[in-house]
Design an enzyme around this catalytic site. Structure first.
Site, PDB file in Angstrom:
ATOM      1  N   GLY A  74       0.641  -1.287  -0.072  1.00  0.00           N
ATOM      2  CA  GLY A  74      -0.030  -0.042   0.078  1.00  0.00           C
ATOM      3  C   GLY A  74       0.879   1.170  -0.092  1.00  0.00           C
ATOM      4  N   TRP A 120       2.506   2.874  -2.290  1.00  0.00           N
ATOM      5  CA  TRP A 120       2.412   3.854  -3.487  1.00  0.00           C
ATOM      6  C   TRP A 120       0.750   4.553  -3.469  1.00  0.00           C
ATOM      7  CZ3 TRP A 120       4.171   2.629  -9.145  1.00  0.00           C
ATOM      8  CH2 TRP A 120       5.324   2.374  -9.144  1.00  0.00           C
ATOM      9  N   ASP A 128      -5.069  -5.830  -5.463  1.00  0.00           N
ATOM     10  CA  ASP A 128      -4.009  -6.980  -5.196  1.00  0.00           C
ATOM     11  C   ASP A 128      -4.758  -8.117  -4.826  1.00  0.00           C
ATOM     12  OD1 ASP A 128      -1.598  -8.422  -4.129  1.00  0.00           O
ATOM     13  OD2 ASP A 128      -0.832  -6.421  -4.927  1.00  0.00           O
ATOM     14  N   ASP A 176      -7.022 -10.880  -8.033  1.00  0.00           N
ATOM     15  CA  ASP A 176      -6.082 -11.020  -9.049  1.00  0.00           C
ATOM     16  C   ASP A 176      -6.273 -10.126 -10.042  1.00  0.00           C
ATOM     17  OD1 ASP A 176      -3.920 -11.854 -10.877  1.00  0.00           O
ATOM     18  OD2 ASP A 176      -4.201 -14.020 -10.611  1.00  0.00           O
ATOM     19  N   ASP A 216       3.245  -1.391  -9.605  1.00  0.00           N
ATOM     20  CA  ASP A 216       4.304  -1.925  -9.399  1.00  0.00           C
ATOM     21  C   ASP A 216       4.271  -3.571  -9.128  1.00  0.00           C
ATOM     22  OD1 ASP A 216       6.878  -1.392  -8.216  1.00  0.00           O
ATOM     23  OD2 ASP A 216       6.219  -1.569  -6.129  1.00  0.00           O
ATOM     24  N   LYS A 218       6.466  -1.054 -13.430  1.00  0.00           N
ATOM     25  CA  LYS A 218       7.785  -1.398 -13.265  1.00  0.00           C
ATOM     26  C   LYS A 218       8.124  -2.332 -14.341  1.00  0.00           C
ATOM     27  CE  LYS A 218       8.228  -4.278  -9.620  1.00  0.00           C
ATOM     28  NZ  LYS A 218       8.767  -4.205  -8.111  1.00  0.00           N
TER      29      LYS A 218
END
Length: 246
Positions: A84, A86, A107, A123, A148, A188
């Site tokens: 958490g 970000w 998430d 997911d 990320d 990322k």
């Protein structure tokens, strides 16, 4: 005499002051190295003192400082949000509150609540996840989509690279569907960047694309961040693709 004493070993070097751990019973050498690195990492200490859930919070803070991603009132989607950090940074930057949440995080891992953030335990690679996120936004478009996310590595670099690129492709496709014109996408990447096809696709949809490595990203890590800014809008880009196929 005092100066001489300090200069000849009266003061320990930074290297001497680092915490060193012995491999404990049941702990692997790699996990011992990871723990030692965490204990000596200034960003880990800063995260604790400033109330962030992970050192990763400083990565998006540093990217924002350079790229000016966030403004007050913006709506933001955080893909792969756990734990958490970000979302915490984004919530503060855009002025998101519990009464008027502007951040949606997703998430598959469970997360403790974050003020001003709607959290979905799901997911993101599942087919219905993007629709859930869009509904959580209240039907509004997003101004920033950030990711990320990273698959657990297998140790086989070509396989890991393909899986990472696949995640970015899914995230980028979602961003193209939900971003407002002028919006931004941050993701990322590893192993030297993205595949040419993916980068080419993003360049069609965004005015600028670049790879950045924030200072808080460990120098020995292969990670970097892809930043795409100035979303052109999904429909014009699709129209251009249709014309090119004619």
């Amino acid at each position: 005499m005092v100066d001489k004493a300090l200069g000849t070993g009266g003061r320990k070097s930074d290297r001497d002051l680092k915490i060193r751990l012995k491999t404990a019973k049941g702990r692997t050498t790699s996990s011992t190295k990871w723990l030692q690195r965490q204990l000596n990492d200034p960003y880990v200490a800063r995260a604790r003192s400033e109330g962030y859930r992970s050192r990763a919070a400083f990565k998006i803070k540093e990217i924002d400082e350079k790229q000016k991603l966030f403004k007050k009132g913006m709506r933001v989607v955080d893909l792969g949000a756990a734990p958490g950090g970000w979302s915490q940074v984004a919530a503060k930057a855009v002025g998101s509150t519990a009464e008027h949440p502007l951040i949606v995080g997703i998430d598959y891992l469970e997360m403790d609540p974050i003020p001003g953030v709607i959290l979905l335990q799901k997911d993101f690679t599942e087919d219905d996840a993007p629709d859930m996120l869009f509904k959580a936004l209240g039907g509004h478009k997003a101004d920033v989509v950030m990711s990320d996310m990273a698959w657990p590595t297998t140790g086989h670099r070509p396989t890991d690279h393909l899986r990472i690129v696949h995640l970015i492709e899914i995230a980028a496709d979602f961003a193209i569907q939900v971003l407002n014109p002028g919006g931004a996408f941050v993701a990322k990447v590893f192993q030297g960047g993205t595949e040419h096809e993916l980068l080419h696709m993003l360049k069609r949809h965004f005015r600028t694309t670049m790879h950045v490595k924030p200072p808080s990203s460990r120098s020995e890590s292969a990670e970097a961040y892809l930043v795409a800014k100035g979303f052109k809008g999904a429909e014009p880009a699709r129209a251009a693709e249709d014309d090119s196929d004619a």
